[in-house]
Design a protein around this motif. Structure first.
Motif, PDB file in Angstrom:
ATOM      1  N   ARG A   1       9.387 -92.446  32.867  1.00  0.00           N
ATOM      2  CA  ARG A   1       8.378 -91.394  33.006  1.00  0.00           C
ATOM      3  C   ARG A   1       8.446 -90.781  34.403  1.00  0.00           C
ATOM      4  NH1 ARG A   1       3.761 -91.068  35.434  1.00  0.00           N
ATOM      5  NH2 ARG A   1       3.738 -93.316  35.934  1.00  0.00           N
TER       6      ARG A   1
ATOM      7  N   ASN B   1       9.724 -86.802  35.265  1.00  0.00           N
ATOM      8  CA  ASN B   1       8.753 -85.863  35.817  1.00  0.00           C
ATOM      9  C   ASN B   1       8.994 -85.529  37.296  1.00  0.00           C
ATOM     10  OD1 ASN B   1       6.495 -85.207  33.704  1.00  0.00           O
ATOM     11  ND2 ASN B   1       7.020 -87.367  33.396  1.00  0.00           N
TER      12      ASN B   1
ATOM     13  N   ARG C   1      12.206 -83.328  37.253  1.00  0.00           N
ATOM     14  CA  ARG C   1      11.978 -82.009  36.634  1.00  0.00           C
ATOM     15  C   ARG C   1      11.127 -81.130  37.539  1.00  0.00           C
ATOM     16  NH1 ARG C   1      10.812 -77.743  35.693  1.00  0.00           N
ATOM     17  NH2 ARG C   1      10.528 -76.636  33.719  1.00  0.00           N
ATOM     18  N   SER C   2      10.135 -81.697  38.188  1.00  0.00           N
ATOM     19  CA  SER C   2       9.295 -80.930  39.102  1.00  0.00           C
ATOM     20  C   SER C   2      10.114 -80.402  40.275  1.00  0.00           C
ATOM     21  CB  SER C   2       8.156 -81.810  39.616  1.00  0.00           C
ATOM     22  OG  SER C   2       7.384 -81.124  40.575  1.00  0.00           O
TER      23      SER C   2
ATOM     24  N   GLU D   1      14.360 -82.254  30.372  1.00  0.00           N
ATOM     25  CA  GLU D   1      13.411 -81.916  29.305  1.00  0.00           C
ATOM     26  C   GLU D   1      13.812 -82.554  27.985  1.00  0.00           C
ATOM     27  OE1 GLU D   1      12.013 -77.578  31.144  1.00  0.00           O
ATOM     28  OE2 GLU D   1      13.347 -77.645  29.395  1.00  0.00           O
TER      29      GLU D   1
ATOM     30  N   VAL E   1       8.843 -85.225  29.774  1.00  0.00           N
ATOM     31  CA  VAL E   1       8.262 -84.311  30.763  1.00  0.00           C
ATOM     32  C   VAL E   1       6.847 -83.918  30.347  1.00  0.00           C
ATOM     33  CG1 VAL E   1       8.451 -82.058  31.877  1.00  0.00           C
ATOM     34  CG2 VAL E   1      10.511 -83.439  31.477  1.00  0.00           C
ATOM     35  N   ASP E   2       5.908 -84.101  31.245  1.00  0.00           N
ATOM     36  CA  ASP E   2       4.515 -83.725  31.021  1.00  0.00           C
ATOM     37  C   ASP E   2       4.330 -82.295  31.543  1.00  0.00           C
ATOM     38  OD1 ASP E   2       1.781 -83.328  30.973  1.00  0.00           O
ATOM     39  OD2 ASP E   2       1.286 -85.285  31.840  1.00  0.00           O
ATOM     40  N   PHE E   3       4.474 -81.309  30.661  1.00  0.00           N
ATOM     41  CA  PHE E   3       4.434 -79.914  31.077  1.00  0.00           C
ATOM     42  C   PHE E   3       3.056 -79.501  31.565  1.00  0.00           C
ATOM     43  CE2 PHE E   3       8.219 -79.945  28.422  1.00  0.00           C
ATOM     44  CZ  PHE E   3       9.094 -79.195  29.200  1.00  0.00           C
TER      45      PHE E   3
ATOM     46  N   LEU F   1       2.863 -80.712  34.999  1.00  0.00           N
ATOM     47  CA  LEU F   1       3.871 -79.981  35.776  1.00  0.00           C
ATOM     48  C   LEU F   1       3.345 -78.620  36.220  1.00  0.00           C
ATOM     49  CD1 LEU F   1       6.908 -80.469  36.531  1.00  0.00           C
ATOM     50  CD2 LEU F   1       7.471 -79.024  34.572  1.00  0.00           C
TER      51      LEU F   1
ATOM     52  N   LYS G   1       1.004 -78.420  39.370  1.00  0.00           N
ATOM     53  CA  LYS G   1       1.523 -78.729  40.712  1.00  0.00           C
ATOM     54  C   LYS G   1       1.801 -77.471  41.479  1.00  0.00           C
ATOM     55  CE  LYS G   1       3.534 -83.184  39.418  1.00  0.00           C
ATOM     56  NZ  LYS G   1       4.766 -84.009  39.369  1.00  0.00           N
TER      57      LYS G   1
END
Length: 216
Positions: free
Chosen positions: A155, A159, A162-163, A203, A208-210, A213, A216
Motif C-alpha cells: 500500500r 501510493n 504514484r504521488s 495504478e 492506489v487511493d485516488f 491522492l 495532496k
C-alpha cells in the motif's frame, strides 16, 4: 497695465503646462522603473514554483542556453532515482503480487536508464548532481522498510510512488516544451515516457487511493 496682466497670465499658464509635462514624464519613468526593481533584479521571481534557483542564471553551452530550470530538472531526475531504485528493489523482494513485482521491475529499469542519462547530461553541462536521497525521500524509504506486513508495504509503495510521479509529471512536460538546450530536451523526452509508464504500472497494482491522492 492691462498688457502686464496678460503677460503674467501667459507666463503662469506656461509654468503650469511645463509642470504638468514634467509630472507626467516623472510618472511614466516611475512606471518603467518599478517593474525593473521588482522583477529585473531577481531571477528567482520568474522561476516556476518548486524550482530551486542556483544563482548561476542562464549559461551558454554548445547544446544551447542552460537555465536554472534546466539544471534543477536534471538534478531532480538524478534525485528521483536515488530513492525510486531502492523502492523498486524492495517491491521485487517484498511484494506478494505479480502487479507489484512488475511495478518494481519497471522502476528499476526506468531509473537505471534515467540515472545513466542524468549522469551524462550533468557531466557534459557541468551540473553537480546529488548522491543521496533528500530527507523527505529517505523518510519514504524508511516508511516502506519499517512496514509491518507485505500488505502494508505494498500500500505504501503504490501510493508514495504514484504521488511522487504525479507531482513531477507537470515539470517534465514544461521542461520538454520550453527548454532551449538540446541535451536537456532529450532527457525530458525520455523522462516523460518513463514517468508515464511508471504511473501506469503503479495504478495497475489496484492499490492506489485516488481520493487521498487528489487531496495532496
Amino acid at each position: 497695465m492691462r498688457s502686464a496682466i496678460i503677460s503674467r497670465s501667459i507666463a503662469s499658464s506656461r509654468t503650469i503646462g511645463t509642470g504638468l509635462i514634467i509630472g507626467a514624464l516623472a510618472m511614466t519613468l516611475a512606471a518603467l522603473l518599478i517593474p525593473v526593481s521588482l522583477f529585473g533584479e531577481s531571477s528567482a521571481a520568474a522561476l516556476p514554483s518548486g524550482v530551486i534557483d542556483d544563482g548561476k542564471g542562464t549559461i551558454s553551452t554548445q547544446y544551447g542556453p542552460l537555465t536554472a530550470v534546466d539544471r534543477d530538472f536534471v538534478r531532480k531526475v538524478k534525485l528521483a532515482g536515488l530513492w525510486e531504485l531502492p523502492s523498486g528493489r524492495m517491491a521485487q523482494e517484498r511484494g506478494n503480487t505479480d502487479a507489484v513485482k512488475t511495478a518494481g521491475e519497471h522502476l528499476i529499469e526506468g531509473h537505471t536508464e534515467l540515472d545513466r542519462r542524468a549522469n551524462e547530461v550533468g557531466q557534459a553541462l557541468g551540473i553537480p548532481l546529488p548522491t543521496q536521497p533528500n530527507e523527505q525521500q529517505q523518510g519514504w524509504l524508511n516508511e516502506m522498510t519499517n512496514a509491518a506486513s507485505a500488505a502494508e508495504f505494498q500500500r505504501l509503495f503504490a501510493n508514495l510512488l504514484r504521488s511522487a510521479h504525479g507531482k513531477v509529471f507537470g515539470l517534465v512536460a514544461q521542461v520538454r516544451a520550453q527548454s532551449q538546450n538540446s541535451m536537456v530536451r532529450s532527457l525530458a523526452t525520455r523522462t516523460n515516457a518513463i514517468v508515464l509508464d511508471h504511473i501506469t504500472v503503479l495504478e495497475d497494482t489496484g492499490l492506489v487511493d485516488f481520493e487521498a491522492l487528489n487531496k495532496k
